[in-house]
Enzyme design. Sequence first.
Site, PDB file in Angstrom:
ATOM      1  N   CYS A 120       9.125  -5.562  -0.510  1.00 24.76           N
ATOM      2  CA  CYS A 120       8.678  -6.860  -0.557  1.00 24.76           C
ATOM      3  C   CYS A 120       9.323  -7.847  -0.143  1.00 24.76           C
ATOM      4  CB  CYS A 120       7.888  -7.038  -2.110  1.00 24.76           C
ATOM      5  SG  CYS A 120       7.277  -8.610  -2.386  1.00 24.76           S
TER       6      CYS A 120
ATOM      7  N   CYS B 279      -5.489  -1.461   6.455  1.00 23.93           N
ATOM      8  CA  CYS B 279      -5.309  -2.882   6.979  1.00 23.93           C
ATOM      9  C   CYS B 279      -3.858  -3.426   6.881  1.00 23.93           C
ATOM     10  CB  CYS B 279      -6.181  -3.894   5.961  1.00 23.93           C
ATOM     11  SG  CYS B 279      -6.328  -5.534   6.374  1.00 23.93           S
TER      12      CYS B 279
END
Length: 541
Positions: free
Chosen positions: A296, A309
């Site tokens: 992240c 996605c």
Amino acid sequence: MSVDMSSQASDSNEEDFGANSEEDDEDGGEEGDIADYYEGVAGDVEQQEPDSFDPEAYQFNCLTYRESQRVLSDEVNVVATALKVLPAVAKLVLLHFHWQVSQILDRCKSSTPQMLSEAEVQPSNCRSATTSSSSLQCGVCLQLVRRDALHALPCHHSFCKGCWEQHCTVLVKDGMGVGISCMAQECSLRMPEDSVLPLLPGEELRDKYRRYLFRDYVESHFQLQLCPGADCPIVIQVQEPRARRVQCSRCGEVFCFKCRQMYHAPTDCPTIRKWLTKCADDSETANYISAHTKDCPKCNICIEKNGGCNHMQCSKCKYGKNTHMKHMVVFSLSTLSICQSLSIPSFSHFLCMCMRMCADFCWMCLGDWKTHGSEYYECSRYKENPDIVNQSQQAQAREALKKYLFYFERWENHNKSLQLEAQTYQRIQEKIQERVMNNLGTWIDWQYMQNAAKLLAKCRYTLQYTYPYAYYMESGPRKKLFEYQQAQLEAEIENLSWKVERADGYDREGELSANDRGDLENQMHIAEQRRRTLLKDFHDT
């Protein structure tokens, strides 16, 4: 995807297979696959342009064993008559010239002996004169035998019947078909099938030989291809052989007609072979894990995609939700008026849209998602170092590896997205079935959601194969145009993927409003047009 021809039906026990056999009624795909995503979505994406050009349109026929045998026999009879040779010899001539009947007929008008010599079914005049022999000794076992026990091809190399039988038997057991030739050293004259069959002991071995012949004849035919599906006897017939998508009517196998590998538009056959060979090299795929997990960009925890996605949010720190957004958006009459003017069903939808646009990040480049709304989707384009040719060999090697990993990561990412979106497709089917059972509409009412998921898979599959094409493409104006169209397609696919994954959550019943459904179908149309435009300009012709 190779075919074991030992499983092909023989001349004596083959049965025609129709498209409506019991096996066809079963779903042959694995759980989670999106089967036949090329089928059933045309009405949703072409309603605005019904006459739009489809660059993948390709006419082909699926022939059974008997039908393909008739096709071959008709051409054999034509050539045998024109050359005044036996059908078995005509087959070898046709095989040598890839069954180009018109070419053979043109050449036989002027140089039939030379053509037979090229096809290695008849020796040249000089070779025939120098190799003739009246010896009664077998050229292999060196035993003296009676003259009527010696057999020879037109090259006049004589061997005893026992040696011929052993020669043919061993080769057929090894899977040889038309490749059986004279036993003499440096003689490549081929044995026609009517010379081989009497030498084979047993009907089982003769049936096997016929199957190998059929395999060789079909594989050499420029208009025919064997279906690569397991134990499938279907033969695909086309008028013009091209690298196009074909699908077997019996087993459902989808493949490229030209190379019989997985369909790979817009990448051409030689390029996709090079790419797959390169990907199979473990020394260059050591960073495979990078295509599946990342850190992240805010909290540095290892994250993994749980959907197709590339529009991401970290499940731990919720990056990138903008914490100030809650203070910026005030529930007021002005906000309600904005929602109404934008046809947004509720304030919560408006809040979620704002937070998505302002905060989320891209899985591929880890950049702010809002920058991906621009016309040029930058993270799909590799930025080459223009000065790399002037640097050391080590630097060039590092740059080459960096370039490869850039394209490989995106290739693998879209492959994984296809698998994850197959799960989305499965959930959509289950929810549609549940709604139909609860009298919340018919299957036709919800068909558009299933078609949207199928079209998404179709577009993403094409996008995946644009990366090998881009990797091997030389720099220049054409590559810039390709990267521009690739970027447009990728942007529209991500928009479609986002909408498909959230199509079930707009309200409690999971029913989209007319505006929401129209928006989804419009996005489907845009994505498919982007895909077709790219294929029209860059598909191998």
